[in-house]
Write a protein that holds these residues in place. Structure first.
Motif, PDB file in Angstrom:
ATOM      1  N   UNK A 218       1.104  -1.184   0.221  1.00 42.65           N
ATOM      2  CA  UNK A 218       0.304  -0.203   0.116  1.00 42.65           C
ATOM      3  C   UNK A 218       0.590   1.232  -0.204  1.00 42.65           C
ATOM      4  N   UNK A 219       0.845   1.880  -0.899  1.00 39.27           N
ATOM      5  CA  UNK A 219       1.222   3.713  -1.136  1.00 39.27           C
ATOM      6  C   UNK A 219       0.110   4.433   0.327  1.00 39.27           C
ATOM      7  N   UNK A 220       0.399   5.207   1.205  1.00 37.05           N
ATOM      8  CA  UNK A 220      -1.011   5.555   1.749  1.00 37.05           C
ATOM      9  C   UNK A 220      -0.666   7.380   2.070  1.00 37.05           C
ATOM     10  N   UNK A 221      -1.146   8.511   2.178  1.00 34.39           N
ATOM     11  CA  UNK A 221      -1.023   9.240   2.362  1.00 34.39           C
ATOM     12  C   UNK A 221       0.233   9.311   4.253  1.00 34.39           C
ATOM     13  N   UNK A 272       3.368  -3.657   8.074  1.00 35.71           N
ATOM     14  CA  UNK A 272       4.741  -3.023   8.169  1.00 35.71           C
ATOM     15  C   UNK A 272       5.018  -2.826   7.294  1.00 35.71           C
ATOM     16  N   UNK A 273       5.473  -1.396   7.571  1.00 31.45           N
ATOM     17  CA  UNK A 273       5.834  -0.097   6.896  1.00 31.45           C
ATOM     18  C   UNK A 273       7.648  -0.510   6.429  1.00 31.45           C
ATOM     19  N   UNK A 286       3.419  -1.298   3.280  1.00 34.55           N
ATOM     20  CA  UNK A 286       2.627  -0.045   3.146  1.00 34.55           C
ATOM     21  C   UNK A 286       3.978   0.987   3.475  1.00 34.55           C
ATOM     22  N   UNK A 287       3.730   1.991   2.496  1.00 38.22           N
ATOM     23  CA  UNK A 287       4.733   3.424   3.135  1.00 38.22           C
ATOM     24  C   UNK A 287       4.334   4.987   2.184  1.00 38.22           C
ATOM     25  N   UNK A 288       4.251   5.693   3.260  1.00 36.13           N
ATOM     26  CA  UNK A 288       3.839   7.086   3.213  1.00 36.13           C
ATOM     27  C   UNK A 288       4.391   7.951   1.702  1.00 36.13           C
ATOM     28  N   UNK A 289       3.175   8.394   1.102  1.00 36.80           N
ATOM     29  CA  UNK A 289       3.620   9.558   0.614  1.00 36.80           C
ATOM     30  C   UNK A 289       3.597  11.126   0.999  1.00 36.80           C
ATOM     31  N   UNK A 290       3.925  11.475  -0.278  1.00 37.74           N
ATOM     32  CA  UNK A 290       3.548  13.531   0.482  1.00 37.74           C
ATOM     33  C   UNK A 290       2.954  14.085  -0.590  1.00 37.74           C
ATOM     34  N   UNK A 291       3.819  13.740  -1.665  1.00 40.23           N
ATOM     35  CA  UNK A 291       3.123  13.963  -3.329  1.00 40.23           C
ATOM     36  C   UNK A 291       3.004  13.090  -4.557  1.00 40.23           C
ATOM     37  N   UNK A 292       1.826  13.075  -4.922  1.00 35.79           N
ATOM     38  CA  UNK A 292       1.856  12.043  -5.845  1.00 35.79           C
ATOM     39  C   UNK A 292       2.612  12.418  -7.170  1.00 35.79           C
ATOM     40  N   UNK A 293       2.924  13.113  -7.367  1.00 38.21           N
ATOM     41  CA  UNK A 293       3.536  13.365  -9.267  1.00 38.21           C
ATOM     42  C   UNK A 293       4.756  12.601  -8.395  1.00 38.21           C
TER      43      UNK A 293
END
Length: 346
Positions: A218-221, A272-273, A286-293
């Motif tokens: 998963x990629x999540x905000x 698990x991250x 899973x991993x967090x993202x801050x910018x979709x571009x």
């Protein structure tokens, strides 16, 4: 045997499968034989439960129609030139995973030489027998082996990254398609509905997560709240009752806990991250993202490791719940199998 004859034969096979799936009528000879094959396949490989096999058969009933086969092939010029012996080294991670290659080789008029996986050695040979019964000319076109490959002109081989290196060396002098490990991902933004997240559960849990089109990451905000996600996954809680899945879940949880790894856990799925794409059974990274571009750019760089992207974004390949429902033209690893098969020797 003309292309149209081959299309009609496969569509007849699709009709037989459709009749079986729709009614599960055990009175016909075809149904009785298929029911026995499915039972034996589950005994051979406990991951191949009857429900999972039925799901795979259902997908092929949708694909094997005269209309779908004709529409798929109309983009190609399939000539009746000298045909090749095409070896196919099959995977066995999910039921009938090698059937697309079986179909592609035969529908283009070539001779199919299949090296069966020990995990899936019953289903495709059964369907081959039924295809031959519907069109006897296929008898001379189909050959299976569990041992060393006999003579061949081209090869399609699917395996892990490690076996792919062996394949690339062993088959270097033959025209080939070599497939490696790939995983599927989902990009969430926190606006997903309950229904969308529930559909995502099918992308995650179908075939116990063993397929390359199963979502493994998963990629999540940033600061994503997983409560709604876990509530949606509750529909799939019974998966923990499968002993092999439960054993993997328990083992992976124990390893992480002994290593003091921070986890999110609902009793049948661990989050698990992790920056990797390929997660163990019972685990989602899973991993967090801050910018979709920026995320899109990263995923483009990682495209060799990604089979399918699930989500609502324009760069996604599949909507929620659709990862395990590929079209005939959704080729594994993005390599056009038909184009490879119809190219002439230079």
């Amino acid at each position: 045997m003309t292309l149209q004859t081959r299309i009609e034969a496969f569509s007849k096979l699709g009709i037989s499968l459709q009749n079986y799936v729709d009614s599960n009528d055990s009175s016909s000879n075809f149904s009785q034989k298929l029911t026995n094959v499915i039972r034996n396949a589950e005994l051979q490989n406990a991951w191949f439960t009857q429900d999972q096999i039925h799901s795979a058969l259902q997908e092929w009933t949708k694909a094997l129609t005269k209309e779908n086969l004709s529409n798929w092939l109309q983009a190609y010029t399939i000539e009746e030139f000298s045909k090749k012996r095409v070896a196919v080294v099959m995977a066995g991670n999910i039921p009938l995973v090698g059937f697309h290659d079986f179909l592609s080789v035969l529908i283009t008029g070539h001779h199919f030489v299949g090296k069966l996986s020990s995990n899936d050695s019953l289903l495709i040979p059964f369907l081959a027998e039924e295809l031959i019964a519907m069109q006897p000319e296929f008898k001379s076109k189909i050959e299976f082996t569990k041992d060393r490959l006999p003579e061949f002109d081209a090869v399609i081989a699917t395996g892990s990254n490690n076996t792919a290196r062996y394949f690339e060396y062993y088959f270097k002098d033959k025209p080939h398609i070599i497939r490696k490990n790939r995983n599927s991902i989902v990009v969430l933004d926190g606006t997903e509905s309950k229904e969308e997240l529930e559909k995502l559960g099918d992308d995650i849990f179908k075939y116990f997560g063993l397929g390359c089109r199963n979502v493994s990451k998963l990629f999540v905000p940033q600061d994503y709240d997983f409560d709604d996600f876990f509530k949606a996954m509750f529909n799939y809680k019974d998966i923990i009752n499968h002993h092999k899945y439960a054993n993997n879940y328990d083992y992976n949880k124990a390893v992480y806990l002994m290593s003091s790894v921070k986890l999110l856990d609902n009793g049948f799925l661990i989050l698990k991250e992790d920056e990797q794409f390929s997660s163990p059974i019972g685990v989602l990274f899973y991993e967090n993202y801050s910018n979709k571009a920026q995320l899109k750019q990263r995923l483009e760089k990682e495209k060799e490791n990604i089979q399918c992207i699930v989500g609502k974004d324009k760069f996604a390949d599949a909507n929620f719940g659709q990862a395990q429902h590929p079209k005939l033209s959704d080729y594994a690893d993005g390599v056009d199998t038909i184009k490879f098969l119809i190219q002439k020797d230079k």
